[in-house]
Design a protein around this motif. Structure first.
Motif, PDB file in Angstrom:
ATOM      1  N   LYS A 192       0.851  -1.221   0.000  1.00  0.00           N
ATOM      2  CA  LYS A 192       0.000   0.000   0.000  1.00  0.00           C
ATOM      3  C   LYS A 192       0.870   1.247   0.000  1.00  0.00           C
ATOM      4  O   LYS A 192       0.599   2.223  -0.697  1.00  0.00           O
ATOM      5  CB  LYS A 192      -0.902   0.004   1.241  1.00  0.00           C
ATOM      6  N   GLU A 244       2.488   1.787  -3.384  1.00  0.00           N
ATOM      7  CA  GLU A 244       1.493   2.292  -4.343  1.00  0.00           C
ATOM      8  C   GLU A 244       1.369   3.809  -4.187  1.00  0.00           C
ATOM      9  O   GLU A 244       1.392   4.559  -5.172  1.00  0.00           O
ATOM     10  CB  GLU A 244       0.141   1.593  -4.111  1.00  0.00           C
ATOM     11  N   ASP A 245       1.248   4.277  -2.932  1.00  0.00           N
ATOM     12  CA  ASP A 245       1.226   5.728  -2.688  1.00  0.00           C
ATOM     13  C   ASP A 245       2.501   6.385  -3.216  1.00  0.00           C
ATOM     14  O   ASP A 245       2.460   7.449  -3.825  1.00  0.00           O
ATOM     15  CB  ASP A 245       1.136   6.015  -1.180  1.00  0.00           C
ATOM     16  N   LYS A 260       2.577   6.772  -6.980  1.00  0.00           N
ATOM     17  CA  LYS A 260       1.626   7.799  -7.414  1.00  0.00           C
ATOM     18  C   LYS A 260       2.160   9.198  -7.077  1.00  0.00           C
ATOM     19  O   LYS A 260       2.136  10.109  -7.914  1.00  0.00           O
ATOM     20  CB  LYS A 260       0.279   7.552  -6.735  1.00  0.00           C
ATOM     21  N   VAL A 280       3.005  -4.147  -6.250  1.00  0.00           N
ATOM     22  CA  VAL A 280       2.132  -3.127  -6.842  1.00  0.00           C
ATOM     23  C   VAL A 280       1.977  -3.384  -8.339  1.00  0.00           C
ATOM     24  O   VAL A 280       0.865  -3.318  -8.890  1.00  0.00           O
ATOM     25  CB  VAL A 280       2.704  -1.707  -6.601  1.00  0.00           C
ATOM     26  N   GLU A 323      -0.329  -6.342  -8.882  1.00  0.00           N
ATOM     27  CA  GLU A 323      -1.695  -5.962  -8.531  1.00  0.00           C
ATOM     28  C   GLU A 323      -2.332  -5.126  -9.635  1.00  0.00           C
ATOM     29  O   GLU A 323      -3.501  -5.311  -9.974  1.00  0.00           O
ATOM     30  CB  GLU A 323      -1.650  -5.155  -7.232  1.00  0.00           C
ATOM     31  N   LYS A 324      -1.569  -4.196 -10.199  1.00  0.00           N
ATOM     32  CA  LYS A 324      -2.124  -3.256 -11.174  1.00  0.00           C
ATOM     33  C   LYS A 324      -2.091  -3.794 -12.600  1.00  0.00           C
ATOM     34  O   LYS A 324      -2.855  -3.335 -13.449  1.00  0.00           O
ATOM     35  CB  LYS A 324      -1.335  -1.931 -11.151  1.00  0.00           C
ATOM     36  N   SER A 337      -0.330 -10.494  -4.108  1.00  0.00           N
ATOM     37  CA  SER A 337      -1.029  -9.766  -5.165  1.00  0.00           C
ATOM     38  C   SER A 337      -1.907 -10.653  -6.040  1.00  0.00           C
ATOM     39  O   SER A 337      -2.855 -10.174  -6.652  1.00  0.00           O
ATOM     40  CB  SER A 337      -0.020  -9.001  -6.026  1.00  0.00           C
ATOM     41  N   ASP A 346       9.289   2.108 -12.725  1.00  0.00           N
ATOM     42  CA  ASP A 346       9.051   2.878 -11.502  1.00  0.00           C
ATOM     43  C   ASP A 346       9.317   4.349 -11.793  1.00  0.00           C
ATOM     44  O   ASP A 346       8.471   5.209 -11.578  1.00  0.00           O
ATOM     45  CB  ASP A 346       9.856   2.333 -10.301  1.00  0.00           C
ATOM     46  N   ILE A 403      -1.582   4.204 -11.637  1.00  0.00           N
ATOM     47  CA  ILE A 403      -2.262   4.313 -10.339  1.00  0.00           C
ATOM     48  C   ILE A 403      -3.083   5.602 -10.271  1.00  0.00           C
ATOM     49  O   ILE A 403      -4.215   5.603  -9.786  1.00  0.00           O
ATOM     50  CB  ILE A 403      -1.214   4.258  -9.203  1.00  0.00           C
TER      51      ILE A 403
END
Lengths: 329, 329
Positions: free
Chosen positions: B20, B23-24, B27, B117, B120-121, B149, B248, B282
């Motif tokens: 989590k 992910e932040d 973004k 991440v 997951e995405k 994930s 990334d 994201i």
């Protein structure tokens, strides 16, 4: 990792130790033995703060460190220090981060020690009166460094806030009683510097804090407070009168210190007046004082080499004396 | 100051928490909310080491940190880790350094979380088989991130050293048993990737470690190990076959990762093949996967934003759960 708080450092390491370390630091720096990349700075706009990050390496001294120094002037409004600093000491063989040291106290020590080295190397051998202008967070180590480097009969202390100067003098009289020097507060900086053989100013002032024409021949003056281009605590007259002008780092002083930048800009002095770096006096490349009548000015803004060699020498002493908390991370 | 060792962090913070946070981080990074000066690097010539110093700030997340990472490859000869890292977490209101965190473990977490991440995405919603190539220090969090994930029936693990792969698979079978995934070692990377829906490679290889033509349509591939221009673990054929390529940080990948730099230099691909940064998927600026047959490649070298947001989120959890050692400095 060894955790070294202020009281841990005090338990194993003296300002006298630090003066030796900073003497090494200046010599290593001025003979290009210390590697210091440009320090990085990030601004925190919401809270008017600055984050500074200063890594350094000296292979020949087996020393490597990172100093993290954050300056948040508004902390003062909450009664907190505007500076928060920590120093990570690093093993040069493995890269292991083997200690974290209270960076605020280390900064006080190495800043006082810079003046201590300058006085030891540049002041007349016989001095009687000292003057200290400014009684903030850096003042205590400045005063003690003066007493370590020369025996003085008295030191007169002044501050814009006279009651703060009196409190400081009383506190220091007790703390430094073993030096048998009379420490008194006086209401003005001009009173303090009159007839003084050694003068240290350590203020954030933007205007000169004393009358440069009152400084007597033979005096040694350390300018410690001016670390930004708009700060000028040392009067231009004194810089003009100085027979010799030394720096911790000429590059650093010429990029940061109003004490030198302002008289240069106003054409009150030229760079031809500069003698050079104190480290070169220590290494024997440059002459120091050559007569008891010379006025000698030393300007210091503080350099990473001081932090580096101080951190390593504290760490070595702490290990030897088994001081500090071992954190088994 | 709060001292957070690996076991402290494990006691309050999971890889799911870190996914989590990262992910932040991606973004915030891709929307220019993270300030990261150029990292400083000093080389230790006598001991072939590098000292890296990485400060970062994200005002909108109230996060500030400095990561100190020292890479000394010859440590391996003494049976020690080549990497020594610590992260200082900093209060953004006062500049106080409020925690020191085990930087090696934090790096393992945030590096695994980057793949987490991405999977997951970008991975198909239904995946069955995973492949992990490389079983060194970063492998455990990569494997767990894969299982967090997507639910997988099996993961096949390979390494140049087959016996190390078997040991790793046995250890992970026990540690990750709650995921109910069969984890087995296979003798070659090509066996592992055949029919795999998710592939992670995390090796320091200078030559591609599998045959890119064997990767099946619909697969999602994370290239994690190539962090220097001469390192290429991902075959050019795979990069060419990929329908979408994410990073990334595109700048960081284009300055460091041989996985991308080598096929670019050999004109096997052009920059027109690049889709963009995962952070923009994201934030909704960029599309992610659009069909179950697309081959999607994610290349990561690791960015300071991951360290920054991970450190802050670990610190917050540790304070909330009263974990760690308080050092009253």
């Amino acid at each position: 990792m060894l955790l070294l708080s202020k009281s841990d450092i005090q338990a194993c390491y003296s300002l006298t130790d630090c003066i030796k370390a900073v003497e090494d630091a200046f010599k290593l720096f001025s003979t290009n033995k210390v590697e210091v990349p440009l320090r990085t700075q990030i601004k925190n706009h919401a809270n008017s703060g600055s984050y500074l990050c200063m890594p350094a390496l000296c292979e020949s001294y087996n020393a490597s460190c990172v100093k993290v120094l954050n300056v948040f002037p508004e902390n003062i409004n909450r009664g907190e220090s505007s500076i928060n600093a920590q120093v990570l000491n690093i093993d040069t063989e493995s890269g292991a981060i083997n200690a974290i040291l209270d960076g605020n106290y280390l900064t006080q020590l190495r800043t006082g020690a810079a003046s201590g080295v300058a006085i030891e190397k540049l002041a007349k051998s016989q001095c009687h009166k000292g003057a200290l202008i400014g009684t903030g967070g850096q003042a205590a180590t400045q005063l003690e460094a003066m007493l370590i480097s020369r025996h003085l009969d008295e030191v007169q202390v002044s501050d814009l806030d006279y009651s703060r100067a009196k409190e400081f003098a009383a506190e220091m009289t007790e703390k430094l009683e073993s030096y048998k020097t009379t420490i008194t507060a006086v209401p003005t900086a001009n009173m303090a510097i009159t007839d003084a053989d050694i003068i240290i100013s350590v203020t954030p002032s933007k205007r000169p804090v004393y009358d440069g024409t009152l400084v007597k021949p033979g005096a040694t003056i350390c300018g410690v407070g001016s670390y930004q281009p708009q700060m000028q605590e040392t009067p231009s007259e004194l810089v003009q009168r100085a027979d010799k002008i030394y720096f911790d780092s000429q590059d650093a002083v010429l990029s940061e210190a109003g004490d030198i930048l302002i008289p240069l800009r106003k054409k009150e002095i030229t760079q031809s007046k500069f003698t050079g770096e104190l480290g070169k006096v220590i290494s024997g490349e440059l002459a120091g004082r050559q007569s008891d009548s010379e006025i000698i000015f030393f300007e210091t803004v503080g350099i990473a080499a001081q932090d580096l060699i101080t951190a390593k020498s504290i760490y070595d002493k702490a290990v030897q004396k088994k001081v500090g908390t071992n954190w088994a991370n």
